[in-house]
Write an enzyme that holds these catalytic residues in place. Structure first.
Site, PDB file in Angstrom:
ATOM      1  N   GLU A   1      12.395   2.479  -0.165  1.00 30.24           N
ATOM      2  CA  GLU A   1      11.112   1.761  -0.116  1.00 30.24           C
ATOM      3  C   GLU A   1       9.959   2.674  -0.489  1.00 30.24           C
ATOM      4  O   GLU A   1       9.045   2.264  -1.218  1.00 30.24           O
ATOM      5  CB  GLU A   1      10.892   1.173   1.278  1.00 30.24           C
ATOM      6  CG  GLU A   1       9.639   0.337   1.388  1.00 30.24           C
ATOM      7  CD  GLU A   1       9.707  -0.922   0.546  1.00 30.24           C
ATOM      8  OE1 GLU A   1       8.796  -1.122  -0.302  1.00 30.24           O
ATOM      9  OE2 GLU A   1      10.643  -1.708   0.721  1.00 30.24           O
TER      10      GLU A   1
ATOM     11  N   GLU B   1       1.189  -0.178   3.487  1.00 31.91           N
ATOM     12  CA  GLU B   1       2.292  -1.001   2.999  1.00 31.91           C
ATOM     13  C   GLU B   1       3.005  -1.713   4.147  1.00 31.91           C
ATOM     14  O   GLU B   1       3.604  -1.074   5.014  1.00 31.91           O
ATOM     15  CB  GLU B   1       3.310  -0.131   2.239  1.00 31.91           C
ATOM     16  CG  GLU B   1       2.737   0.541   1.013  1.00 31.91           C
ATOM     17  CD  GLU B   1       2.277  -0.435  -0.050  1.00 31.91           C
ATOM     18  OE1 GLU B   1       2.983  -1.440  -0.293  1.00 31.91           O
ATOM     19  OE2 GLU B   1       1.203  -0.203  -0.629  1.00 31.91           O
TER      20      GLU B   1
END
Length: 117
Positions: free
Chosen positions: A63, A22
């Site tokens: 996140e 990511e």
């Protein structure tokens, strides 16, 4: 003690996988790595330092939760679906809120350090 070791290993594995896959997580980890030493010089006090670094840890936490939600949503419903899109938007909004909080804390710390407030 064994359970704590396994929990720590699972956490490290999850963080490593997220960093590896990511871009947003990589950026936030990089910001955190830079912020730890920079914050030592910019923070007006120890309390401010904890708030500054802690806010970035919060951003990373949100996140990671957003990433987990998106991965699960993609697994459960690989095709596009309006409800899944809303769930992903909610996660994105949560990250934006955490980033805003971190920005406010860092700006306030800089203002205090500069004697503006």
């Amino acid at each position: 003690m064994k359970r704590l070791l396994y929990a720590a290993l699972n956490s490290l594995r999850g963080l490593a996988q997220a960093v590896g896959s990511e871009a947003a997580v990589r950026q936030e980890v990089a910001a955190l790595v830079l912020a730890v030493p920079i914050g030592l010089f910019l923070a007006p006090s120890a309390g401010w330092y904890v708030a500054m670094v802690g806010s970035l840890l919060l951003v990373l936490t949100v996140e990671l939760l957003n990433t987990a939600t998106e991965k699960l949503a993609d697994h459960v419903a690989p095709e596009q679906h309006p409800s899944v899109g809303r769930v992903k938007d909610y996660g994105s909004a949560a990250v934006a809120c955490a980033l805003s909080l971190a920005g406010l804390i860092w700006l306030a710390a800089l203002a205090v350090r500069a004697g503006l407030i």
